[in-house]
Design a protein around this motif. Structure first.
Motif, PDB file in Angstrom:
ATOM      1  N   UNK A  33      24.316 -39.086 -28.091  1.00 56.75           N
ATOM      2  CA  UNK A  33      25.244 -39.875 -28.900  1.00 56.75           C
ATOM      3  C   UNK A  33      26.546 -40.083 -28.139  1.00 56.75           C
ATOM      4  N   UNK A  34      27.032 -39.037 -27.509  1.00 60.74           N
ATOM      5  CA  UNK A  34      28.257 -39.153 -26.734  1.00 60.74           C
ATOM      6  C   UNK A  34      28.116 -40.124 -25.577  1.00 60.74           C
ATOM      7  N   UNK A  35      27.024 -40.042 -24.869  1.00 59.80           N
ATOM      8  CA  UNK A  35      26.830 -40.934 -23.723  1.00 59.80           C
ATOM      9  C   UNK A  35      26.798 -42.400 -24.148  1.00 59.80           C
ATOM     10  N   UNK A  36      26.247 -42.674 -25.316  1.00 66.62           N
ATOM     11  CA  UNK A  36      26.132 -44.046 -25.770  1.00 66.62           C
ATOM     12  C   UNK A  36      27.439 -44.590 -26.354  1.00 66.62           C
ATOM     13  N   UNK A  37      28.228 -43.725 -26.984  1.00 64.66           N
ATOM     14  CA  UNK A  37      29.388 -44.209 -27.731  1.00 64.66           C
ATOM     15  C   UNK A  37      30.728 -43.943 -27.077  1.00 64.66           C
ATOM     16  N   UNK A  38      30.829 -42.920 -26.247  1.00 66.44           N
ATOM     17  CA  UNK A  38      32.150 -42.499 -25.794  1.00 66.44           C
ATOM     18  C   UNK A  38      32.863 -43.559 -24.968  1.00 66.44           C
ATOM     19  N   UNK A  39      32.135 -44.307 -24.157  1.00 62.99           N
ATOM     20  CA  UNK A  39      32.778 -45.343 -23.347  1.00 62.99           C
ATOM     21  C   UNK A  39      33.388 -46.428 -24.243  1.00 62.99           C
ATOM     22  N   UNK A  40      32.629 -46.882 -25.243  1.00 66.34           N
ATOM     23  CA  UNK A  40      33.154 -47.896 -26.163  1.00 66.34           C
ATOM     24  C   UNK A  40      34.283 -47.333 -27.010  1.00 66.34           C
ATOM     25  N   UNK A  41      34.189 -46.054 -27.385  1.00 66.34           N
ATOM     26  CA  UNK A  41      35.272 -45.425 -28.158  1.00 66.34           C
ATOM     27  C   UNK A  41      36.548 -45.350 -27.330  1.00 66.34           C
ATOM     28  N   UNK A  42      36.411 -45.027 -26.041  1.00 67.13           N
ATOM     29  CA  UNK A  42      37.581 -44.980 -25.164  1.00 67.13           C
ATOM     30  C   UNK A  42      38.187 -46.367 -24.989  1.00 67.13           C
ATOM     31  N   UNK A  43      37.332 -47.390 -24.910  1.00 62.81           N
ATOM     32  CA  UNK A  43      37.837 -48.752 -24.760  1.00 62.81           C
ATOM     33  C   UNK A  43      38.614 -49.180 -26.012  1.00 62.81           C
ATOM     34  N   UNK A  44      38.117 -48.817 -27.177  1.00 65.04           N
ATOM     35  CA  UNK A  44      38.843 -49.126 -28.409  1.00 65.04           C
ATOM     36  C   UNK A  44      40.174 -48.383 -28.443  1.00 65.04           C
ATOM     37  N   UNK A  92      45.464 -57.906 -33.247  1.00 62.28           N
ATOM     38  CA  UNK A  92      44.305 -57.725 -34.119  1.00 62.28           C
ATOM     39  C   UNK A  92      43.001 -58.235 -33.507  1.00 62.28           C
ATOM     40  N   UNK A  93      42.964 -59.427 -32.884  1.00 61.43           N
ATOM     41  CA  UNK A  93      41.686 -59.886 -32.314  1.00 61.43           C
ATOM     42  C   UNK A  93      41.155 -58.966 -31.219  1.00 61.43           C
ATOM     43  N   UNK A  94      42.038 -58.427 -30.393  1.00 66.63           N
ATOM     44  CA  UNK A  94      41.588 -57.546 -29.311  1.00 66.63           C
ATOM     45  C   UNK A  94      41.054 -56.224 -29.876  1.00 66.63           C
ATOM     46  N   UNK A  95      41.755 -55.677 -30.849  1.00 69.39           N
ATOM     47  CA  UNK A  95      41.287 -54.432 -31.460  1.00 69.39           C
ATOM     48  C   UNK A  95      39.983 -54.671 -32.215  1.00 69.39           C
ATOM     49  N   UNK A  96      39.894 -55.798 -32.924  1.00 72.48           N
ATOM     50  CA  UNK A  96      38.654 -56.133 -33.629  1.00 72.48           C
ATOM     51  C   UNK A  96      37.493 -56.274 -32.653  1.00 72.48           C
ATOM     52  N   UNK A  97      37.757 -56.842 -31.475  1.00 73.43           N
ATOM     53  CA  UNK A  97      36.721 -56.925 -30.451  1.00 73.43           C
ATOM     54  C   UNK A  97      36.277 -55.546 -29.998  1.00 73.43           C
ATOM     55  N   UNK A  98      37.225 -54.614 -29.898  1.00 73.88           N
ATOM     56  CA  UNK A  98      36.860 -53.243 -29.535  1.00 73.88           C
ATOM     57  C   UNK A  98      35.999 -52.584 -30.593  1.00 73.88           C
ATOM     58  N   UNK A  99      36.292 -52.862 -31.862  1.00 75.75           N
ATOM     59  CA  UNK A  99      35.470 -52.329 -32.953  1.00 75.75           C
ATOM     60  C   UNK A  99      34.062 -52.913 -32.865  1.00 75.75           C
ATOM     61  N   UNK A 100      33.957 -54.224 -32.619  1.00 76.20           N
ATOM     62  CA  UNK A 100      32.648 -54.870 -32.515  1.00 76.20           C
ATOM     63  C   UNK A 100      31.836 -54.286 -31.361  1.00 76.20           C
ATOM     64  N   UNK A 104      28.282 -52.348 -31.619  1.00 78.83           N
ATOM     65  CA  UNK A 104      27.126 -52.786 -30.828  1.00 78.83           C
ATOM     66  C   UNK A 104      26.544 -51.629 -30.032  1.00 78.83           C
ATOM     67  N   UNK A 105      27.414 -50.778 -29.481  1.00 80.68           N
ATOM     68  CA  UNK A 105      26.936 -49.607 -28.746  1.00 80.68           C
ATOM     69  C   UNK A 105      26.158 -48.670 -29.663  1.00 80.68           C
ATOM     70  N   UNK A 106      26.635 -48.519 -30.877  1.00 78.59           N
ATOM     71  CA  UNK A 106      25.934 -47.671 -31.841  1.00 78.59           C
ATOM     72  C   UNK A 106      24.557 -48.231 -32.162  1.00 78.59           C
TER      73      UNK A 106
END
Length: 293
Positions: A33-44, A92-100, A104-106
């Motif tokens: 789970x960490x390997x799949x999500x941590x990179x996207x979480x760090x980007x957000x 907001x658009x940049x942060x929303x993109x990070x959430x998206x 997607x990673x999840x």
């Protein structure tokens, strides 16, 4: 008394809860789970930092609100408004993109997550219906009836930390990981859930007027731990003693910024309060002074 309790699951809340745990340096219980999500979480998190928005506070609000919104920009805008952040048009658009990207990673990691969440929420709900209402009634009896919310919502997420949850006071909602076993055998997750629900009225004027705003959430969380254990003992789910309270502090991640004897201080406070009960808001304010010494 709790009269209405709603249950739901949320893919978006699962993703954002994972990002919140990551931001708090809580390690993933499942390395995959960490390997799949941590990179996207760090980007957000990096997008939040670039916007000069408070990282932890924003992730907590995003998690709290995620089950209400299908549109990520609306979600981000609402969370920013809750925190009274001054700028949103560009950020907001940049942060929303990070959430998206995080969502997607999840979904790449767990494409069948919606079905899995339905399975995971079932046992917790059954266990709650068997013992939970009795625990809340006992918590209200031990403290005061006003501490128990009249209505609340439980959002079940997939596990990241292997057992975790948050009380979102302003939404009258808790998020809780749908674990399939109790990470602490002496502390069933049903007890954690009762403890989380018992925090939802911390924004009542009777508490707001006496407790410092910056410390109120954690202070109230610590104050409700002994009554939750006492209620669990009443329904034969857990013991209410100092070692169990220390386990709860560790397992529920309480008092991390306080001296190592925080659990012992809270136990002493609880024991003294049982001997000489006062109005619950006054008692919690006394705990604040005790922990500050």
């Amino acid at each position: 008394m709790l009269e209405e309790l709603r249950w739901k699951t949320s893919l978006s809340a699962t993703a954002l809860h994972a990002a919140y745990c990551r931001a708090r340096a809580i390690p993933p219980a499942d390395g995959a789970m960490g390997r799949h999500l941590d990179s996207a979480a760090d980007a957000l998190a990096a997008e939040l930092d670039a916007a000069e928005w408070p990282r932890l506070a924003m992730l907590e609000y995003l998690t709290a609100l995620a089950s209400e919104f299908d549109n990520n920009r609306d979600l981000v805008t609402r969370a920013a408004a809750k925190l009274r952040l001054p700028r949103t048009e560009a950020e907001a658009p940049r942060v929303a993109g990070g959430v998206a990207d995080l969502e997607a990673a999840l979904m790449r990691a767990q494409p069948n997550l919606a079905e899995e969440l339905a399975v995971r929420s079932g046992p917790l709900r059954e266990q709650w219906e068997a013992r939970g209402p009795g625990m809340l009634r006992e918590i209200g009896r031990l403290t005061e009836e006003e501490v128990v919310p009249a209505a609340a919502e439980i959002v079940v997420t997939a596990p990241y930390a292997g057992g975790a949850g948050m009380a979102h006071v302003s939404q009258n909602r808790v998020t809780v990981e749908g674990v399939l076993f109790n990470p602490l055998p002496a502390l069933p997750e049903t007890v954690r859930l009762a403890w989380l629900l018992s925090q939802l009225n911390a924004d009542l004027p009777r508490y707001v007027d006496l407790l410092p705003a910056t410390r109120r959430p954690e202070l109230f969380a610590m104050a409700m731990a002994p009554p939750a254990l006492a209620a669990a003992q009443e329904v034969e789910l857990a013991m209410c003693d100092e070692p169990t309270l220390a386990s709860a502090f560790e397992g529920w991640r309480l008092g991390a910024d306080l001296p190592g004897d925080a659990a012992a201080r809270v136990w002493s406070w609880w024991s003294a309060w049982l001997d000489q009960p006062a109005a619950w808001p006054v008692a919690v304010a006394a705990l604040d002074r005790l922990l500050a010494d």
